[in-house]
Design a protein around this motif. Structure first.
Motif, PDB file in Angstrom:
ATOM      1  N   PHE A  51       0.852  -1.196   0.000  1.00  0.00           N
ATOM      2  CA  PHE A  51       0.000   0.000   0.000  1.00  0.00           C
ATOM      3  C   PHE A  51       0.884   1.241   0.000  1.00  0.00           C
ATOM      4  O   PHE A  51       2.001   1.232   0.526  1.00  0.00           O
ATOM      5  CB  PHE A  51      -0.924  -0.006   1.227  1.00  0.00           C
ATOM      6  CG  PHE A  51      -2.064   0.956   1.124  1.00  0.00           C
ATOM      7  CD1 PHE A  51      -2.992   0.847   0.097  1.00  0.00           C
ATOM      8  CD2 PHE A  51      -2.217   1.975   2.036  1.00  0.00           C
ATOM      9  CE1 PHE A  51      -4.053   1.743  -0.012  1.00  0.00           C
ATOM     10  CE2 PHE A  51      -3.276   2.876   1.946  1.00  0.00           C
ATOM     11  CZ  PHE A  51      -4.192   2.754   0.918  1.00  0.00           C
ATOM     12  N   ILE A  52       0.402   2.275  -0.606  1.00  0.00           N
ATOM     13  CA  ILE A  52       1.133   3.537  -0.708  1.00  0.00           C
ATOM     14  C   ILE A  52       1.534   4.052   0.680  1.00  0.00           C
ATOM     15  O   ILE A  52       0.786   3.889   1.644  1.00  0.00           O
ATOM     16  CB  ILE A  52       0.305   4.601  -1.453  1.00  0.00           C
ATOM     17  CG1 ILE A  52       1.109   5.886  -1.648  1.00  0.00           C
ATOM     18  CG2 ILE A  52      -1.008   4.853  -0.761  1.00  0.00           C
ATOM     19  CD1 ILE A  52       0.425   6.933  -2.516  1.00  0.00           C
ATOM     20  N   GLU A 112      -5.662  12.525  -3.227  1.00  0.00           N
ATOM     21  CA  GLU A 112      -5.097  12.579  -4.579  1.00  0.00           C
ATOM     22  C   GLU A 112      -4.017  11.515  -4.775  1.00  0.00           C
ATOM     23  O   GLU A 112      -4.006  10.792  -5.773  1.00  0.00           O
ATOM     24  CB  GLU A 112      -4.517  13.968  -4.841  1.00  0.00           C
ATOM     25  CG  GLU A 112      -3.873  14.107  -6.201  1.00  0.00           C
ATOM     26  CD  GLU A 112      -3.226  15.469  -6.398  1.00  0.00           C
ATOM     27  OE1 GLU A 112      -2.252  15.537  -7.171  1.00  0.00           O
ATOM     28  OE2 GLU A 112      -3.677  16.457  -5.786  1.00  0.00           O
ATOM     29  N   LYS A 113      -3.097  11.403  -3.820  1.00  0.00           N
ATOM     30  CA  LYS A 113      -1.997  10.441  -3.940  1.00  0.00           C
ATOM     31  C   LYS A 113      -2.495   8.991  -3.893  1.00  0.00           C
ATOM     32  O   LYS A 113      -2.019   8.139  -4.648  1.00  0.00           O
ATOM     33  CB  LYS A 113      -0.934  10.671  -2.864  1.00  0.00           C
ATOM     34  CG  LYS A 113      -0.150  11.937  -3.084  1.00  0.00           C
ATOM     35  CD  LYS A 113       0.587  11.867  -4.409  1.00  0.00           C
ATOM     36  CE  LYS A 113       1.334  13.128  -4.706  1.00  0.00           C
ATOM     37  NZ  LYS A 113       2.052  13.059  -5.985  1.00  0.00           N
ATOM     38  N   SER A 120      -2.625   3.639 -10.808  1.00  0.00           N
ATOM     39  CA  SER A 120      -1.389   3.046 -11.323  1.00  0.00           C
ATOM     40  C   SER A 120      -1.398   1.515 -11.216  1.00  0.00           C
ATOM     41  O   SER A 120      -0.741   0.839 -12.001  1.00  0.00           O
ATOM     42  CB  SER A 120      -0.165   3.626 -10.612  1.00  0.00           C
ATOM     43  OG  SER A 120      -0.056   3.133  -9.301  1.00  0.00           O
ATOM     44  N   TYR A 121      -2.153   0.972 -10.267  1.00  0.00           N
ATOM     45  CA  TYR A 121      -2.253  -0.480 -10.109  1.00  0.00           C
ATOM     46  C   TYR A 121      -3.554  -1.054 -10.679  1.00  0.00           C
ATOM     47  O   TYR A 121      -3.829  -2.236 -10.532  1.00  0.00           O
ATOM     48  CB  TYR A 121      -2.136  -0.875  -8.630  1.00  0.00           C
ATOM     49  CG  TYR A 121      -0.720  -0.845  -8.129  1.00  0.00           C
ATOM     50  CD1 TYR A 121       0.150  -1.898  -8.367  1.00  0.00           C
ATOM     51  CD2 TYR A 121      -0.242   0.255  -7.426  1.00  0.00           C
ATOM     52  CE1 TYR A 121       1.456  -1.874  -7.916  1.00  0.00           C
ATOM     53  CE2 TYR A 121       1.065   0.299  -6.973  1.00  0.00           C
ATOM     54  CZ  TYR A 121       1.905  -0.763  -7.222  1.00  0.00           C
ATOM     55  OH  TYR A 121       3.215  -0.724  -6.773  1.00  0.00           O
TER      56      TYR A 121
END
Length: 130
Positions: A51-52, A112-113, A120-121
């Motif tokens: 996870f980010i 947003e991020k 992206s995934y």
């Protein structure tokens, strides 16, 4: 299936690197200690994605840049990670023009991020506010 981005879900982004993993199988976020393996390669084979992770410095630097104040930006550009965070909180408490919009900026930045990470995934998601 969709990953539901709530304020609680977004808090997982503040973990340390690879502390939290997303499961493509059930669209849930898991703490590393809850996973069937500690091997990153194995987890990826099983359908997990790290996870980010968002850190304080990242948000602070983005916020300072958004203020569009060359004097303040110049001050922060020269600071190390530790000093950036320390100096920001000193400025935050002393100058209302710096602190005024930070909370809203931070909330928006994280959404947003995480949205960018999902895209992206190829992870379907929806944003829910509490």
């Amino acid at each position: 299936m969709e990953l539901v981005l709530t304020p609680q879900t977004l808090r997982y982004a503040w973990g340390s690197t690879t502390e939290y993993w997303f499961s493509r199988t059930d669209y849930k976020i898991y703490k590393m200690s809850e996973l069937p393996s500690e091997d990153d390669a194995e987890l990826i084979k099983l359908g997990y994605v790290p996870f980010i992770t968002i850190c304080n410095e990242e948000v602070i630097r983005a916020y300072i840049k958004s203020l569009n104040n060359p004097k303040v930006s110049a001050k922060f550009d020269k600071l190390s990670t530790y000093d950036c965070v320390e100096v920001f909180w000193k400025y935050f408490n002393a100058y209302p023009d710096i602190s005024g919009g930070f909370d809203a900026f931070e909330a928006s930045y994280v959404v947003e991020k995480v949205s960018e990470w999902c895209n992206s995934y190829g992870i379907e998601y929806k944003i829910e506010q509490e």
